[in-house]
Design an enzyme around this catalytic site. Structure first.
Site, PDB file in Angstrom:
ATOM      1  N   GLN A  73       0.832  -1.206   0.000  1.00  6.65           N
ATOM      2  CA  GLN A  73       0.000   0.000   0.000  1.00  6.65           C
ATOM      3  C   GLN A  73       0.859   1.245   0.000  1.00  6.65           C
ATOM      4  O   GLN A  73       0.595   2.216  -0.707  1.00  6.65           O
ATOM      5  CB  GLN A  73      -0.896   0.054   1.243  1.00  6.65           C
ATOM      6  CG  GLN A  73      -2.088  -0.850   1.182  1.00  6.65           C
ATOM      7  CD  GLN A  73      -2.860  -0.671  -0.096  1.00  6.65           C
ATOM      8  OE1 GLN A  73      -3.356   0.411  -0.358  1.00  6.65           O
ATOM      9  NE2 GLN A  73      -2.931  -1.713  -0.910  1.00  6.65           N
TER      10      GLN A  73
ATOM     11  N   HIS B 191       2.211   3.134  -3.124  1.00  5.97           N
ATOM     12  CA  HIS B 191       1.340   3.863  -4.051  1.00  5.97           C
ATOM     13  C   HIS B 191       1.557   5.366  -3.979  1.00  5.97           C
ATOM     14  O   HIS B 191       1.592   6.054  -5.000  1.00  5.97           O
ATOM     15  CB  HIS B 191      -0.138   3.581  -3.736  1.00  5.97           C
ATOM     16  CG  HIS B 191      -0.654   2.315  -4.330  1.00  5.97           C
ATOM     17  ND1 HIS B 191      -0.686   2.087  -5.676  1.00  5.97           N
ATOM     18  CD2 HIS B 191      -1.176   1.196  -3.760  1.00  5.97           C
ATOM     19  CE1 HIS B 191      -1.196   0.886  -5.921  1.00  5.97           C
ATOM     20  NE2 HIS B 191      -1.501   0.314  -4.769  1.00  5.97           N
TER      21      HIS B 191
ATOM     22  N   GLU C 254     -10.325   0.678   3.053  1.00  2.00           N
ATOM     23  CA  GLU C 254     -10.502   0.273   1.657  1.00  2.00           C
ATOM     24  C   GLU C 254     -10.170  -1.219   1.502  1.00  2.00           C
ATOM     25  O   GLU C 254     -10.954  -1.987   0.969  1.00  2.00           O
ATOM     26  CB  GLU C 254      -9.557   1.123   0.790  1.00  2.00           C
ATOM     27  CG  GLU C 254      -9.659   0.842  -0.688  1.00  2.00           C
ATOM     28  CD  GLU C 254      -8.528   1.511  -1.474  1.00  2.00           C
ATOM     29  OE1 GLU C 254      -7.572   2.016  -0.837  1.00  2.00           O
ATOM     30  OE2 GLU C 254      -8.589   1.505  -2.704  1.00  2.00           O
ATOM     31  N   HIS C 255      -8.968  -1.607   1.963  1.00  2.00           N
ATOM     32  CA  HIS C 255      -8.564  -3.014   1.954  1.00  2.00           C
ATOM     33  C   HIS C 255      -8.451  -3.504   3.389  1.00  2.00           C
ATOM     34  O   HIS C 255      -7.881  -2.818   4.232  1.00  2.00           O
ATOM     35  CB  HIS C 255      -7.181  -3.203   1.316  1.00  2.00           C
ATOM     36  CG  HIS C 255      -7.050  -2.635  -0.057  1.00  2.00           C
ATOM     37  ND1 HIS C 255      -6.561  -1.367  -0.299  1.00  2.00           N
ATOM     38  CD2 HIS C 255      -7.333  -3.164  -1.266  1.00  2.00           C
ATOM     39  CE1 HIS C 255      -6.551  -1.139  -1.605  1.00  2.00           C
ATOM     40  NE2 HIS C 255      -7.013  -2.205  -2.227  1.00  2.00           N
TER      41      HIS C 255
ATOM     42  N   ASP D 245      -5.887  -7.136  -6.455  1.00  2.00           N
ATOM     43  CA  ASP D 245      -5.600  -6.011  -7.352  1.00  2.00           C
ATOM     44  C   ASP D 245      -5.575  -6.433  -8.811  1.00  2.00           C
ATOM     45  O   ASP D 245      -5.953  -5.668  -9.693  1.00  2.00           O
ATOM     46  CB  ASP D 245      -4.202  -5.439  -7.043  1.00  2.00           C
ATOM     47  CG  ASP D 245      -4.242  -4.438  -5.914  1.00  2.00           C
ATOM     48  OD1 ASP D 245      -5.338  -4.061  -5.493  1.00  2.00           O
ATOM     49  OD2 ASP D 245      -3.143  -4.039  -5.455  1.00  2.00           O
TER      50      ASP D 245
ATOM     51  N   HIS E 288     -53.406  16.734  -7.913  1.00  2.00           N
ATOM     52  CA  HIS E 288     -53.142  15.299  -7.845  1.00  2.00           C
ATOM     53  C   HIS E 288     -54.440  14.534  -7.599  1.00  2.00           C
ATOM     54  O   HIS E 288     -54.712  13.515  -8.245  1.00  2.00           O
ATOM     55  CB  HIS E 288     -52.146  14.984  -6.711  1.00  2.00           C
ATOM     56  CG  HIS E 288     -50.713  15.295  -7.047  1.00  2.00           C
ATOM     57  ND1 HIS E 288     -50.263  16.549  -7.354  1.00  2.00           N
ATOM     58  CD2 HIS E 288     -49.619  14.477  -7.139  1.00  2.00           C
ATOM     59  CE1 HIS E 288     -48.955  16.517  -7.600  1.00  2.00           C
ATOM     60  NE2 HIS E 288     -48.535  15.260  -7.480  1.00  2.00           N
TER      61      HIS E 288
END
Lengths: 398, 398
Positions: free
Chosen positions: A226, A229, A294-295, A328, A387
């Site tokens: 991670q 990145h 996220e993960h 991934d 209506h």
């Protein structure tokens, strides 16, 4: 800046795209569209083994996403009522594939396949060209393997504007997906509403939950995957053992040493890594749910037993052999995941994102006459007389 | 203005809510929460018949939305792989119910029921109080019938801020839904990202498609039922008969005369109504799909035959007896629908809006060892060496 680019593309179309591409990407393009010759050339540039992996990944991703498809359905009543939900794919989608120094064929697969599985007929892909006016071989091959034929060599906010509003060369689309830099993200926010967009992705995160059965070197390697990145990426270890946390810290330092992207990974670790010691499994679960990562990796004995307690996570990787890169690139589930705690309310990119529903309502005369008075009463309580009258017009004798 | 209100609520909590409620709603409230006594009082204020309609509508809406529920699922492979999708309800949702001069119990039903059906445990409702510090009886009764117990007498941007960030009295929620005025809509846009929101609704629209079997008075009444919502509402007739279009125009004028909300409806008709004559059924369908209307009525012979051609519409009402108010109040499908052409890519409010998915990935040692090399190769092609190493750490001899 971004607003100005969008406005220029709306007004000048392809001319603006060519100008911005020259300015930002350093190349003047005659044809904005990738040619069959370029695609053919790309196949020569990648190895047979990479091509084989891409093809196997495509199969896996297609299989997983095919399970997400939903049918239209209806329900009926003996009084003649038919109610239902019609599921329809979007007409068109645009996929942004980031470029720059790296090539991301996996991004092509993960964004295009859910759209194709949903049944989207037209998919346009955009990606910024190199100084030589080319797209990376892996990206072209991935797109071609999926049957994507509309491939445009344009990136940045100008590409988003073109997808949203169209130019002479690029017809507009209904939804724009795919990650990009800050200009791309800002442009997506700007055009949102005129077209749909996917989420705006933040920095990547992982929570690695480890018990005493886990290996420190593996937990550390996953945190670093991670961290490489982005300096803003966040890697969090959650363990019930203080001794194990120390071991992982040590392993992270050791493995950092010879990483090619050491500078990025180190910045991420120094600024954002956390090594948390939980008093119990329950506390570890609470930490996970509070973070909504996220993960999430569960490097624990009997990881399936944890599933029922995990409420918030984009993707959950169970056990030692489900390292995050498995997801991934290869396993099948999507790698476009909710970041920054938005897993509390958001989902991985999926087939639903490329379809929409229409409600279907049929009332028979019998059903209508039975309920007309009630409907009119409800409308009148809300002060909406027209209506009520729309109902009562149907009750008049002819 | 809205940003300032949000900031004040974040900093001063309940105090800011009381101050803004005094300023905008003209009442100083000690307790922000509606009491059991107020709810009891509300039941005395509404008729038995309205209560019965609300209860029947609740049943219908619950039944329809229950069909939208989705199970978690998984797929397995003999090599030990387990892949799946876990569906989880949001922890909490906030529902904004507009107030002012009118009462909208139907809005309570349509926003709360999908959340409850999804399994959301905590639902907080907010609505601006009257000068007497009360909420409309119908709104309180509707909420109570659904078992909503957190009912706050606060509206506007301050209510949205409270739901997003919490105050002493109002704990924060994960998603805010429900229509509101421009301040509410702006506040929802502001807090989006920190919490999720539903769509930002635009003015209401209807497309009435009519062939020679339709009645002009009914088509006109349905157009007016949209028109009475707002001067910006848009009512469009699409017919294959020029003579019928003239008849509907005439009927609209006639029925306008004695409408209580004539001023609004007339402004809407004058500014936004269209009476379009299509050369063929095919052209009528094209007009509908180009417009992607929020509401679509098919006042035609064999309306089910049209369904396959309609790509873009929020809700499709089939045949003479499926007048739009049937869906607004009673039938079961949601009346919160995509407006302004967003039906191209958006759906009616539904159970999916209150759930999210997590991907689940389990690889066995066998599956991992078979594919590890390929995954590492793919990662390296993308320049992500730490990803490749995370895989390879698992292959080391111990």
């Amino acid at each position: 800046m971004v607003k100005e680019i969008i406005e220029a593309v709306r007004q000048q179309g392809d001319t603006a795209l060519r100008d911005y591409t020259e300015r930002f990407d350093g190349v003047r393009l005659e044809s904005l569209r990738a040619t069959p010759e370029e695609i053919e050339e790309a196949y020569k540039e990648i190895s047979d083994s990479l091509l084989a992996v891409i093809r196997e990944a495509i199969e896996n991703i297609r299989l997983f996403h095919s399970k997400q498809k939903r049918d239209s359905w209806f329900m009926t009543n003996p009084d003649g009522t038919v109610l239902g939900q019609k599921v329809t794919p979007l007409d068109s989608a645009g996929v942004y594939v980031p470029g720059g120094t790296a090539a991301y064929p996996s991004s092509v697969l993960m964004n295009v396949i859910p759209a194709q599985t949903a049944g989207v007929e037209r998919i346009a892909m955009v990606s910024p060209p190199s100084k030589e006016g080319k797209l990376p071989a892996g990206v072209l091959v991935a797109a071609n393997e999926l049957g994507v034929t509309e491939i445009y060599k344009v990136g940045g906010a100008q590409a988003v504007a073109a997808l949203a509003y169209g130019t002479e060369t690029i017809p507009p689309v209904d939804k724009i997906v795919g990650p990009g830099n800050i200009y791309v993200a800002t442009a997506k926010r700007e055009v949102f509403g005129d077209v749909d967009i996917d989420m705006i992705a933040g920095p990547s995160e992982i929570a690695v939950v480890a018990d005493e059965t886990a290996r420190a070197n593996e937990a550390a390697a996953d945190m670093l995957s991670q961290a490489e990145h982005d300096p803003l990426s966040k890697s969090v270890l959650i363990t019930t053992s203080a001794a194990f946390a120390e071991k992982v810290k040590h392993e992270v330092e050791r493995q950092l040493e010879d990483l090619p992207r050491k500078e990025i990974a180190e910045a991420s670790i120094r600024q954002n890594a956390q090594f948390l010691v939980a008093a119990s499994k329950e506390e570890a679960v609470k930490m996970v749910n509070d973070m909504a990562p996220e993960h999430l990796e569960l490097l624990v004995d009997n990881p399936f037993e944890w599933l029922g307690s995990i409420k918030h996570a984009g993707a959950i990787f169970l056990g030692r052999y489900s390292s995050e890169p498995v997801g991934d690139y290869f396993a099948g589930p999507n790698h476009v995941l909710p970041t920054s705690g938005t897993a509390r309310f958001s989902s991985p990119l999926n087939v639903d994102d490329f379809t929409k529903k229409s409600s279907v309502i049929y009332y028979s005369r019998e059903a209508f006459e039975q309920h007309a008075g009630k409907i009119a009463e409800f409308a009148r309580y809300e002060g909406l007389e027209a209506h009520a009258r729309a109902i009562e017009e149907r009750l008049k004798e002819e």
